[in-house]
Every structure is written in C-alpha cells, then in structure tokens.
Scaffold this motif. Structure first.
Motif, PDB file in Angstrom:
ATOM      1  N   VAL A  30       1.073  -1.586   0.339  1.00  0.00           N
ATOM      2  CA  VAL A  30      -0.570   0.122   0.207  1.00  0.00           C
ATOM      3  C   VAL A  30       0.747   1.430  -0.329  1.00  0.00           C
ATOM      4  O   VAL A  30       1.691   1.343   0.962  1.00  0.00           O
ATOM      5  CB  VAL A  30      -1.134  -0.009   1.412  1.00  0.00           C
ATOM      6  CG1 VAL A  30      -2.026   1.091   1.281  1.00  0.00           C
ATOM      7  CG2 VAL A  30      -1.789  -1.035   1.321  1.00  0.00           C
ATOM      8  N   VAL A  31       0.473   2.318  -0.759  1.00  0.00           N
ATOM      9  CA  VAL A  31       0.986   3.465  -0.936  1.00  0.00           C
ATOM     10  C   VAL A  31       0.607   4.518  -0.034  1.00  0.00           C
ATOM     11  O   VAL A  31      -1.019   4.630  -0.673  1.00  0.00           O
ATOM     12  CB  VAL A  31       1.742   4.051  -2.467  1.00  0.00           C
ATOM     13  CG1 VAL A  31       1.834   5.419  -2.688  1.00  0.00           C
ATOM     14  CG2 VAL A  31       1.822   2.793  -3.647  1.00  0.00           C
ATOM     15  N   PRO A  32       1.227   4.943   1.161  1.00  0.00           N
ATOM     16  CA  PRO A  32       0.593   5.909   2.043  1.00  0.00           C
ATOM     17  C   PRO A  32      -0.201   6.886   0.786  1.00  0.00           C
ATOM     18  O   PRO A  32       0.783   7.430   0.061  1.00  0.00           O
ATOM     19  CB  PRO A  32       1.244   7.032   2.640  1.00  0.00           C
ATOM     20  CG  PRO A  32       2.732   5.746   2.395  1.00  0.00           C
ATOM     21  CD  PRO A  32       2.685   4.770   0.727  1.00  0.00           C
ATOM     22  N   GLU A  33      -1.456   7.456   0.956  1.00  0.00           N
ATOM     23  CA  GLU A  33      -2.068   8.789   0.561  1.00  0.00           C
ATOM     24  C   GLU A  33      -1.340  10.283   0.948  1.00  0.00           C
ATOM     25  O   GLU A  33      -1.352  10.541   2.453  1.00  0.00           O
ATOM     26  CB  GLU A  33      -3.457   8.751   0.779  1.00  0.00           C
ATOM     27  CG  GLU A  33      -3.970   8.043  -0.704  1.00  0.00           C
ATOM     28  CD  GLU A  33      -5.015   7.574  -1.077  1.00  0.00           C
ATOM     29  OE1 GLU A  33      -5.732   8.726  -0.322  1.00  0.00           O
ATOM     30  OE2 GLU A  33      -5.900   6.372  -1.231  1.00  0.00           O
ATOM     31  N   PRO A  34      -0.702  11.256   0.117  1.00  0.00           N
ATOM     32  CA  PRO A  34      -0.958  12.322   1.357  1.00  0.00           C
ATOM     33  C   PRO A  34      -1.783  13.341   1.732  1.00  0.00           C
ATOM     34  O   PRO A  34      -2.576  12.078   1.356  1.00  0.00           O
ATOM     35  CB  PRO A  34       0.085  13.473  -0.283  1.00  0.00           C
ATOM     36  CG  PRO A  34      -0.371  12.392  -1.599  1.00  0.00           C
ATOM     37  CD  PRO A  34      -0.802  11.379  -0.982  1.00  0.00           C
ATOM     38  N   LYS A  35      -1.304  13.361   2.414  1.00  0.00           N
ATOM     39  CA  LYS A  35      -2.780  14.400   3.582  1.00  0.00           C
ATOM     40  C   LYS A  35      -3.426  15.206   2.609  1.00  0.00           C
ATOM     41  O   LYS A  35      -2.627  16.222   2.113  1.00  0.00           O
ATOM     42  CB  LYS A  35      -2.014  14.815   5.344  1.00  0.00           C
ATOM     43  CG  LYS A  35      -1.191  15.415   5.097  1.00  0.00           C
ATOM     44  CD  LYS A  35      -0.596  15.992   6.529  1.00  0.00           C
ATOM     45  CE  LYS A  35       0.440  17.124   6.760  1.00  0.00           C
ATOM     46  NZ  LYS A  35       1.204  17.640   5.484  1.00  0.00           N
ATOM     47  N   GLN A  36      -4.773  15.930   2.990  1.00  0.00           N
ATOM     48  CA  GLN A  36      -5.466  16.366   2.877  1.00  0.00           C
ATOM     49  C   GLN A  36      -4.830  18.007   2.692  1.00  0.00           C
ATOM     50  O   GLN A  36      -4.131  18.132   3.752  1.00  0.00           O
ATOM     51  CB  GLN A  36      -6.737  16.610   2.610  1.00  0.00           C
ATOM     52  CG  GLN A  36      -8.046  15.530   2.820  1.00  0.00           C
ATOM     53  CD  GLN A  36      -9.264  15.724   2.634  1.00  0.00           C
ATOM     54  OE1 GLN A  36      -9.615  17.359   3.429  1.00  0.00           O
ATOM     55  NE2 GLN A  36      -9.847  14.926   3.374  1.00  0.00           N
ATOM     56  N   ILE A  37      -4.542  19.287   1.596  1.00  0.00           N
ATOM     57  CA  ILE A  37      -4.339  20.477   0.937  1.00  0.00           C
ATOM     58  C   ILE A  37      -5.953  21.125   2.175  1.00  0.00           C
ATOM     59  O   ILE A  37      -6.754  21.047   0.857  1.00  0.00           O
ATOM     60  CB  ILE A  37      -3.479  20.485   0.486  1.00  0.00           C
ATOM     61  CG1 ILE A  37      -2.880  19.207  -0.117  1.00  0.00           C
ATOM     62  CG2 ILE A  37      -3.145  21.662  -0.030  1.00  0.00           C
ATOM     63  CD1 ILE A  37      -1.635  19.699  -0.890  1.00  0.00           C
ATOM     64  N   LYS A  38      -5.702  22.215   2.684  1.00  0.00           N
ATOM     65  CA  LYS A  38      -6.924  23.285   2.599  1.00  0.00           C
ATOM     66  C   LYS A  38      -6.402  24.814   2.505  1.00  0.00           C
ATOM     67  O   LYS A  38      -5.243  25.529   3.172  1.00  0.00           O
ATOM     68  CB  LYS A  38      -7.273  23.686   3.692  1.00  0.00           C
ATOM     69  CG  LYS A  38      -8.057  24.648   4.590  1.00  0.00           C
ATOM     70  CD  LYS A  38      -9.251  23.881   4.867  1.00  0.00           C
ATOM     71  CE  LYS A  38      -8.840  24.524   6.704  1.00  0.00           C
ATOM     72  NZ  LYS A  38     -10.013  24.421   7.688  1.00  0.00           N
TER      73      LYS A  38
END
Ligand SMILES: O=C(O)CCC(=O)C(=O)O
Length: 309
Positions: A227-235
């Motif tokens: 599993v490739v970790p997803e980048p965190k959300q950006i606001k």
C-alpha cells in the motif's frame, strides 16, 4: 401606513450607483444577452502590477504541481473587480440530468455559472465571427451544438496577464458565482481528455474567502501489493485576489472542492474565474452544456442584493 413607509412606497426606485468605474466602450456580440463594458483605464493600470505577491511553488506532495499567488490581483483593485464582474456579467443556474446506476437523476448546479471561449480548432475573427482556426473560413452552420461566446475584454485582460505570468496559453474562461456559504463545488478533477495531458488551469478568487480543499485520488497498491500511503489533504483559505495555478499531474492525480461553509464570510458572495485550454470541439460542447445549459439568464440586482432572472 406610517409616513416613511408611504414615502418609500411612492419613491421611484433609483438603481444604486455601481462602486466602480467602467470604460465607455462595451463588448457586444450576438451570443451575449447584453453588452459587457470594458475595464476602466484605472483598473487596467492597477492590474498591470500583478502578480501582487510572488507565487509560492507547491510541489513537495506526491504528484502535486501548483503555484499559489496570495494575492495575484493587487488589493487596491480586487474588490472593484469583484463588484464589476458580479454586476456586468450574465450567469445561469444550470440543471441537467445524469444516469446513476441506470437511474436518471436531476442535478441542480449549486452555484451560478457562465463561460466564454472556444477550443483550439476555431477562433473568433476581428469581427467576432467564428472561423476555422486553420483555414480562417467561416464555420459551417451546426459545427457546434452550442453557441460559443468570445471572451470579453474585462476577462481577456486578466487572461493576458495570467498568460504572461505563467507562460501558459488559455482559450476558455469559466466563471462561478457562489452567492453565499450554501453554494459549493464538490470534489472533482478537471482531467477531461479534451484538455490534453497535464493541463494548466489558473483559478482566481474574488470576494468572500472560501476554503479550497484538495485530496489525492485513491492510490492502487504497487506491483508487490504494498500500500502506497496517500498524501494528507490540503486546505488553502483562498482570499480575494488569490490565484492558484494547477499544472503537471495535479488534475490527473488530485481532486479539489470548495465545500459549503458557515460564519461571516458565508454571508458574502464569491467569484471564481478559471482559465483553461480546450484542444478539441468536445471541450467547447461540454463547457457550454454544463455552464450555460438551457435555462434563463441571471443578472446581479444591486437594489435587491441578489441575482435576479
Ligand atoms: O471555486 C473554485 O475555487 C474552484 C472552481 C472549480 O473547481 C471549477 O470550476 O472546476
């Protein structure tokens, strides 16, 4: 009835004076429901100092390639531009139906929209006539299912500045008007094939501050099943005059949205302008279908403080 109420009942309704100056010149075109004034000399002079702040490159997250100007439009003119565009452009509130699991669903676009431009296969000549981009011959009737509209001077001026800053070229201008915090755009990406690979999109905010959220599209496990970790959300809290340039893999790999919001900013309107480049006829038809549609035209009423049809 009280005296004051009687007076105001008989008083002729004088439209409020706009809070900005316009030029005497106007753009008229058979595809426009009404003429659109040019920007005043003063607005153009102030816009000439854009970008007002240096762009911040955002490319440290996986597949993200953006430049964020906070702001791009100088603060001396951003509110005037907001008032001008809200008052002088025409908008639609588009409804369309889509099939979900074979069931037809009615969609009411939760914002006002308008669009100008035509894809790379055609262009408007100096008389405002649509011609073939290669032969410059007038287009045969029925080339498009829609009626493309030329980009008016007031948006063309900002487009030219944006092209000079970014080194990109654009042939479309989409405008959203979010009347209040209830208007929104849900998570999506502008990854249609008619924009070509790695499209560059410049997106402006005028008026109310709104959050611009971004999240990576789901990532499939790699060839080893890891599993490739997803980048965190950006606001990004986009304010009046800000511009984000999205390019590279951003549309292919990321989604963006402007969610509903509450609070004081939610009482104010916000305009979003995006400049894009559509390569083929299908792009023109798509943009006019989803941003003009078949319903009536809305225009801002300063007296009523809302869009009226
Ligand atoms: O209003 C915004 O900032 C985003 C608009 C947008 O995502 C779009 O028009 O595709």
């Amino acid at each position: 009835m009280k005296r004051g109420a009687l007076d105001s009942f008989f008083k002729p309704t004088v439209p409020k004076k706009p809070k900005y100056e316009t030029s005497e010149e106007k753009d008229e075109h058979p595809s426009y429901p009404f003429a659109i004034p040019h920007l005043s000399k003063s607005f153009m002079t102030q816009l000439n100092s854009a970008p007002a702040a240096e762009g911040k490159t955002m490319n440290s997250e996986l597949d993200l390639d953006m430049v964020y100007y906070a702001p791009y439009i100088p603060s001396s003119v951003s509110n005037g531009m907001f008032e001008f565009l809200r008052q002088e452009l025409f908008f639609q509130r588009v409804r369309y139906s889509i099939k979900r699991d074979g069931v037809s669903t009615e969609i009411n676009t939760p914002r006002f929209t308008t669009v100008f431009g035509v894809d790379e296969t055609s262009k408007f000549n100096t008389d405002g006539v649509l011609v073939d981009a290669k032969t410059t011959r007038k287009l045969e009737a029925g080339r498009y299912k829609c009626t493309p509209r030329p980009i008016p001077q007031c948006l063309g001026y900002l487009k030219a500045l944006t092209e000079a800053t970014t080194g990109e070229t654009f042939n479309f201008c989409l405008v959203n008007y979010y009347a209040d915090g209830q208007d929104s755009i849900s998570y999506h990406s502008d990854d249609e094939r008619f924009l070509g690979e790695k499209p560059a999109i410049a997106s402006f905010t005028l008026g109310a501050k709104r959050d611009f959220l971004m999240k990576h599209k789901p990532i499939a496990p790699d060839l080893k099943g890891e599993v490739v970790p997803e980048p965190k959300q950006i606001k990004l809290a986009l304010g009046s005059g800000d511009m984000v340039l999205m390019r590279g893999q951003t549309q292919a790999k990321w989604l963006h949205s402007v969610p509903k919001r509450a609070g004081d900013e939610a009482k104010k309107g916000r305009i979003n302008i995006t400049f894009r480049k559509a390569m083929v006829k299908g792009g023109t038809e798509n943009y006019y279908q989803y941003n003009v549609g078949t319903g009536g035209v809305f225009k801002w009423s300063a007296r009523e403080g809302k869009m009226v049809s």
